[in-house]
Design an enzyme around this catalytic site. Structure first.
Site, PDB file in Angstrom:
ATOM      1  N   CYS A 132       0.833  -1.197   0.000  1.00 55.00           N
ATOM      2  CA  CYS A 132       0.000   0.000   0.000  1.00 55.00           C
ATOM      3  C   CYS A 132       0.872   1.253   0.000  1.00 55.00           C
ATOM      4  O   CYS A 132       0.635   2.192  -0.771  1.00 55.00           O
ATOM      5  CB  CYS A 132      -0.932  -0.019   1.212  1.00 55.00           C
ATOM      6  SG  CYS A 132      -2.244   1.225   1.143  1.00 55.00           S
ATOM      7  N   CYS A 133       1.896   1.271   0.835  1.00 52.33           N
ATOM      8  CA  CYS A 133       2.805   2.423   0.873  1.00 52.33           C
ATOM      9  C   CYS A 133       3.534   2.587  -0.460  1.00 52.33           C
ATOM     10  O   CYS A 133       3.745   3.711  -0.926  1.00 52.33           O
ATOM     11  CB  CYS A 133       3.816   2.265   1.997  1.00 52.33           C
ATOM     12  SG  CYS A 133       3.175   2.539   3.657  1.00 52.33           S
ATOM     13  N   CYS A 215      -0.977   8.086   7.400  1.00 50.24           N
ATOM     14  CA  CYS A 215      -2.336   7.823   6.933  1.00 50.24           C
ATOM     15  C   CYS A 215      -3.216   7.391   8.114  1.00 50.24           C
ATOM     16  O   CYS A 215      -2.769   6.683   9.016  1.00 50.24           O
ATOM     17  CB  CYS A 215      -2.325   6.724   5.878  1.00 50.24           C
ATOM     18  SG  CYS A 215      -1.488   7.203   4.350  1.00 50.24           S
ATOM     19  N   CYS A 218      -3.481   3.739   9.470  1.00 43.49           N
ATOM     20  CA  CYS A 218      -2.241   3.135   9.968  1.00 43.49           C
ATOM     21  C   CYS A 218      -1.572   3.980  11.049  1.00 43.49           C
ATOM     22  O   CYS A 218      -0.386   3.799  11.335  1.00 43.49           O
ATOM     23  CB  CYS A 218      -1.268   2.925   8.811  1.00 43.49           C
ATOM     24  SG  CYS A 218      -1.904   1.840   7.514  1.00 43.49           S
ATOM     25  N   CYS A 241       7.721   3.949   5.792  1.00 43.39           N
ATOM     26  CA  CYS A 241       6.827   3.739   4.653  1.00 43.39           C
ATOM     27  C   CYS A 241       7.584   3.325   3.399  1.00 43.39           C
ATOM     28  O   CYS A 241       6.976   2.853   2.436  1.00 43.39           O
ATOM     29  CB  CYS A 241       6.015   5.005   4.390  1.00 43.39           C
ATOM     30  SG  CYS A 241       7.018   6.438   3.956  1.00 43.39           S
TER      31      CYS A 241
END
Length: 245
Positions: A132-133, A215, A218, A241
């Site tokens: 995702c990062c 985010c 998280c 990240c």
């Protein structure tokens, strides 16, 4: 304020340094500026790179953007809008764009959150936060930096073991850029003093139990005695990240 998915190039001058020259500049400046005042480091960057220099900001605070604006009015401040930010973070970005002598460049991933959900499945951040990062931060940053020779970050050595060797000026071999961390040697009290002295904007979440802000899915508040980055990716063996490793 500018929003872009492609690198911002139209307002940038032609590249003035080859990759070999940039690397040499980084290594020489790393030695010469290790003990320099943060503003002097920014002035060196402004004098050396002009508007081929930018700042990246997560909008946790605007300290580095403020320093850069003193050295290079109108400097580009690149903000990665992942689609998952707290409203307070977006509000801080908008306030920085409104009151500081900078141009905020908002960069978005190539896929919206909905498009990513359709391709990867919902809540990818809960299953594979590294991916995702990579999709929502690392790749957009690499695209957004293509038009610049040097970039500045707010990394500080005391933040984590992985950041303890952060050079004030170094060579970003992955992106072939000069990477500048003008406040690398600062402590949190140094940051607090600068914020108070100059009235620098900070994210309201810093006063609500959040010590490090990323985010929303998280990031959590930290408990008494916890490390400042304990609230990031809680439950995972992850503290970065990927932007700086």
């Amino acid at each position: 304020m500018t929003t872009a998915q492609e690198p911002v190039r139209e307002s940038l001058p032609a590249q003035r340094h080859s990759k070999a020259e940039l690397r040499r500049l980084a290594l020489e400046a790393g030695r010469a500026l290790e003990g320099a005042d943060a503003l002097d480091v920014m002035r060196w960057a402004a004098d050396t790179f002009g508007h081929r220099f930018c700042v990246t900001s997560s909008m946790e605070d605007a300290v580095v953007a403020h320093l850069a604006s003193r050295a290079l009015p109108g400097v580009h401040v690149v903000f990665l809008d992942t689609g998952y930010h707290f409203p307070e973070t977006i509000g801080t970005r908008d306030a920085v764009a409104a009151v500081m002598d900078v141009e905020v460049i908002t960069v978005t991933p190539r896929q919206s959150v909905a498009e990513q959900d359709a391709r990867q499945g919902t809540r990818l951040h809960d299953r594979d936060p590294d991916l995702c990062c990579a999709l929502r931060k690392v790749l957009p940053l690499e695209e957004s930096l293509r038009g610049y020779d040097a970039w500045a970050t707010g990394l500080r050595r005391e933040e984590s073991p992985l950041r303890s060797l952060t050079p004030v000026v170094g060579w970003d071999d992955r992106r072939k850029k000069v990477k500048i961390s003008p406040i690398a040697r600062w402590s949190q009290p140094d940051v607090d003093r600068y914020v108070a002295e100059h009235g620098v904007l900070t994210n309201p979440l810093l006063s609500d139990g959040y010590a490090s802000i990323g985010c929303a899915p998280c990031t959590r508040r930290v408990q008494d005695g916890e490390d400042a980055r304990a609230g990031r990716w809680s439950g995972f063996d992850k503290t970065e990240c990927g932007l700086h490793v």
